[in-house]
Design a protein around this motif. Structure first.
Motif, PDB file in Angstrom:
ATOM      1  N   ARG A  15       0.825  -1.212   0.000  1.00 55.95           N
ATOM      2  CA  ARG A  15       0.000   0.000   0.000  1.00 55.95           C
ATOM      3  C   ARG A  15       0.856   1.257   0.000  1.00 55.95           C
ATOM      4  O   ARG A  15       0.689   2.129  -0.854  1.00 55.95           O
ATOM      5  CB  ARG A  15      -0.929   0.003   1.203  1.00 55.95           C
ATOM      6  CG  ARG A  15      -1.864   1.237   1.244  1.00 55.95           C
ATOM      7  CD  ARG A  15      -2.614   1.354   2.545  1.00 55.95           C
ATOM      8  NE  ARG A  15      -1.656   1.503   3.647  1.00 55.95           N
ATOM      9  CZ  ARG A  15      -1.964   1.298   4.927  1.00 55.95           C
ATOM     10  NH1 ARG A  15      -3.180   0.929   5.272  1.00 55.95           N
ATOM     11  NH2 ARG A  15      -1.055   1.445   5.859  1.00 55.95           N
ATOM     12  N   ASP A  16       1.791   1.337   0.944  1.00 57.50           N
ATOM     13  CA  ASP A  16       2.505   2.592   1.162  1.00 57.50           C
ATOM     14  C   ASP A  16       3.708   2.776   0.244  1.00 57.50           C
ATOM     15  O   ASP A  16       4.014   3.902  -0.140  1.00 57.50           O
ATOM     16  CB  ASP A  16       2.943   2.698   2.628  1.00 57.50           C
ATOM     17  CG  ASP A  16       1.760   2.576   3.587  1.00 57.50           C
ATOM     18  OD1 ASP A  16       0.615   2.868   3.173  1.00 57.50           O
ATOM     19  OD2 ASP A  16       1.980   2.181   4.745  1.00 57.50           O
ATOM     20  N   VAL A  17       4.405   1.710  -0.104  1.00 58.46           N
ATOM     21  CA  VAL A  17       5.587   1.842  -0.950  1.00 58.46           C
ATOM     22  C   VAL A  17       5.234   1.626  -2.410  1.00 58.46           C
ATOM     23  O   VAL A  17       5.529   2.471  -3.259  1.00 58.46           O
ATOM     24  CB  VAL A  17       6.708   0.872  -0.506  1.00 58.46           C
ATOM     25  CG1 VAL A  17       7.920   1.008  -1.418  1.00 58.46           C
ATOM     26  CG2 VAL A  17       7.102   1.139   0.946  1.00 58.46           C
ATOM     27  N   LEU A  18       4.604   0.505  -2.732  1.00 54.89           N
ATOM     28  CA  LEU A  18       4.244   0.237  -4.125  1.00 54.89           C
ATOM     29  C   LEU A  18       3.118   1.166  -4.588  1.00 54.89           C
ATOM     30  O   LEU A  18       3.001   1.468  -5.757  1.00 54.89           O
ATOM     31  CB  LEU A  18       3.851  -1.230  -4.304  1.00 54.89           C
ATOM     32  CG  LEU A  18       3.653  -1.726  -5.730  1.00 54.89           C
ATOM     33  CD1 LEU A  18       4.886  -1.493  -6.603  1.00 54.89           C
ATOM     34  CD2 LEU A  18       3.289  -3.194  -5.734  1.00 54.89           C
ATOM     35  N   GLY A  19       2.309   1.636  -3.653  1.00 55.93           N
ATOM     36  CA  GLY A  19       1.292   2.633  -3.979  1.00 55.93           C
ATOM     37  C   GLY A  19      -0.051   2.088  -4.420  1.00 55.93           C
ATOM     38  O   GLY A  19      -0.808   2.774  -5.108  1.00 55.93           O
ATOM     39  N   LEU A  20      -0.393   0.859  -4.006  1.00 58.99           N
ATOM     40  CA  LEU A  20      -1.702   0.321  -4.348  1.00 58.99           C
ATOM     41  C   LEU A  20      -2.747   0.962  -3.436  1.00 58.99           C
ATOM     42  O   LEU A  20      -2.686   0.795  -2.219  1.00 58.99           O
ATOM     43  CB  LEU A  20      -1.722  -1.205  -4.185  1.00 58.99           C
ATOM     44  CG  LEU A  20      -0.694  -1.982  -5.012  1.00 58.99           C
ATOM     45  CD1 LEU A  20      -0.817  -3.473  -4.732  1.00 58.99           C
ATOM     46  CD2 LEU A  20      -0.849  -1.698  -6.481  1.00 58.99           C
ATOM     47  N   PRO A  21      -3.705   1.687  -4.002  1.00 56.37           N
ATOM     48  CA  PRO A  21      -4.717   2.366  -3.179  1.00 56.37           C
ATOM     49  C   PRO A  21      -5.589   1.377  -2.400  1.00 56.37           C
ATOM     50  O   PRO A  21      -5.946   0.313  -2.914  1.00 56.37           O
ATOM     51  CB  PRO A  21      -5.566   3.129  -4.201  1.00 56.37           C
ATOM     52  CG  PRO A  21      -4.743   3.202  -5.443  1.00 56.37           C
ATOM     53  CD  PRO A  21      -3.873   1.975  -5.429  1.00 56.37           C
ATOM     54  N   THR A  36      -7.203  -6.297   4.187  1.00 57.69           N
ATOM     55  CA  THR A  36      -7.226  -5.046   3.441  1.00 57.69           C
ATOM     56  C   THR A  36      -7.276  -5.395   1.964  1.00 57.69           C
ATOM     57  O   THR A  36      -6.539  -6.270   1.499  1.00 57.69           O
ATOM     58  CB  THR A  36      -5.975  -4.193   3.731  1.00 57.69           C
ATOM     59  OG1 THR A  36      -5.926  -3.908   5.131  1.00 57.69           O
ATOM     60  CG2 THR A  36      -6.002  -2.882   2.968  1.00 57.69           C
ATOM     61  N   ILE A  37      -8.140  -4.715   1.234  1.00 56.45           N
ATOM     62  CA  ILE A  37      -8.267  -4.918  -0.206  1.00 56.45           C
ATOM     63  C   ILE A  37      -7.614  -3.724  -0.895  1.00 56.45           C
ATOM     64  O   ILE A  37      -7.978  -2.575  -0.638  1.00 56.45           O
ATOM     65  CB  ILE A  37      -9.744  -5.058  -0.620  1.00 56.45           C
ATOM     66  CG1 ILE A  37     -10.365  -6.259   0.112  1.00 56.45           C
ATOM     67  CG2 ILE A  37      -9.865  -5.203  -2.140  1.00 56.45           C
ATOM     68  CD1 ILE A  37     -11.866  -6.321   0.021  1.00 56.45           C
ATOM     69  N   LEU A  38      -6.623  -4.017  -1.740  1.00 55.89           N
ATOM     70  CA  LEU A  38      -5.879  -2.977  -2.443  1.00 55.89           C
ATOM     71  C   LEU A  38      -6.195  -3.021  -3.931  1.00 55.89           C
ATOM     72  O   LEU A  38      -6.369  -4.100  -4.506  1.00 55.89           O
ATOM     73  CB  LEU A  38      -4.372  -3.184  -2.229  1.00 55.89           C
ATOM     74  CG  LEU A  38      -3.908  -3.201  -0.778  1.00 55.89           C
ATOM     75  CD1 LEU A  38      -2.433  -3.564  -0.694  1.00 55.89           C
ATOM     76  CD2 LEU A  38      -4.182  -1.869  -0.106  1.00 55.89           C
ATOM     77  N   ASP A  39      -6.281  -1.858  -4.535  1.00 62.71           N
ATOM     78  CA  ASP A  39      -6.559  -1.754  -5.964  1.00 62.71           C
ATOM     79  C   ASP A  39      -5.253  -1.866  -6.736  1.00 62.71           C
ATOM     80  O   ASP A  39      -4.350  -1.060  -6.570  1.00 62.71           O
ATOM     81  CB  ASP A  39      -7.222  -0.409  -6.259  1.00 62.71           C
ATOM     82  CG  ASP A  39      -7.642  -0.255  -7.711  1.00 62.71           C
ATOM     83  OD1 ASP A  39      -7.422  -1.178  -8.514  1.00 62.71           O
ATOM     84  OD2 ASP A  39      -8.204   0.810  -8.045  1.00 62.71           O
ATOM     85  N   ALA A  40      -5.166  -2.879  -7.575  1.00 61.50           N
ATOM     86  CA  ALA A  40      -3.959  -3.090  -8.373  1.00 61.50           C
ATOM     87  C   ALA A  40      -4.209  -2.777  -9.844  1.00 61.50           C
ATOM     88  O   ALA A  40      -3.516  -3.301 -10.720  1.00 61.50           O
ATOM     89  CB  ALA A  40      -3.463  -4.520  -8.202  1.00 61.50           C
ATOM     90  N   GLY A  41      -5.186  -1.953 -10.137  1.00 56.63           N
ATOM     91  CA  GLY A  41      -5.463  -1.633 -11.533  1.00 56.63           C
ATOM     92  C   GLY A  41      -6.157  -2.777 -12.235  1.00 56.63           C
ATOM     93  O   GLY A  41      -6.772  -3.624 -11.618  1.00 56.63           O
TER      94      GLY A  41
END
Length: 138
Positions: free
Chosen positions: A23-29, A42-47
Motif C-alpha cells: 500500500r505505502d511503498v508500491l502505492g496500491l490504493p 485489506t483490499i488494495l486496488d492493483a489496476g
C-alpha cells in the motif's frame, strides 16, 4: 457466467509489513479494510487484472530472460509500472530482495524480478515503445 474481477488473495505472516510494502511503498490504493475478532484484511486496488497461464517450459523461459535461471514457483505477480529502474530501487529500499535488476526482454519491455513481503515473487514491467537500450540497476 461472467467474471467481473480477479482478486489475488495472499495470506501474509507479517500482515503489517506486507500492508506497508504494497500500500505505502508500491502505492496500491486501499479499497477497503476490515478488522474484527477473526483478524484483519485489506483490499488494495492493483489496476486492471489479467490471468496469465503458462506451461512449465514457457515459465522457465521467462525466468531465464528475467533472472538467468529458474526461480519462480507456480505463482508470480507482475505489475506494470512507469519506471522499472526507479520502482526497483524504491522497493529494494523498502525491503524487497532484488533477484534481477531491470532487463530488456525480447518482447520489448523492461522487466525486474524481486522477492517481496508475504513470500511473493514480483515482476515489475515497463512497456517501452522505443525498444531502447538495456538498463540495469547498479
Amino acid at each position: 457466467m461472467s467474471v467481473r474481477q480477479l482478486r489475488v488473495v495472499v495470506t501474509a505472516d507479517d500482515y503489517e509489513e506486507a500492508l506497508r510494502f504494497y500500500r505505502d511503498v508500491l502505492g496500491l490504493p486501499e479499497l477497503g479494510a476490515f478488522s474484527g475478532e477473526h483478524g484483519d484484511v485489506t483490499i488494495l486496488d492493483a489496476g486492471r487484472a489479467t490471468l496469465e497461464l503458462s506451461d512449465p517450459p514457457h515459465a522457465a523461459y521467462i525466468d531465464q530472460v528475467e533472472v538467468g535461471r529458474r526461480v519462480a514457483g507456480h505463482i508470480r505477480i507482475a505489475f506494470e509500472i512507469d519506471d522499472a529502474t526507479e520502482s526497483t530501487r524504491l522497493l529494494a529500499e523498502a525491503g524487497a530482495r532484488v533477484l534481477a535488476g531491470p532487463t530488456s526482454t525480447p518482447w520489448g519491455s523492461l522487466n525486474a524480478r524481486l522477492e517481496a513481503p508475504a513470500g511473493l515473487q514480483l515482476t515489475l514491467f515497463e512497456e517501452r515503445s522505443d525498444g531502447g537500450p538495456e538498463r540495469v540497476v547498479a
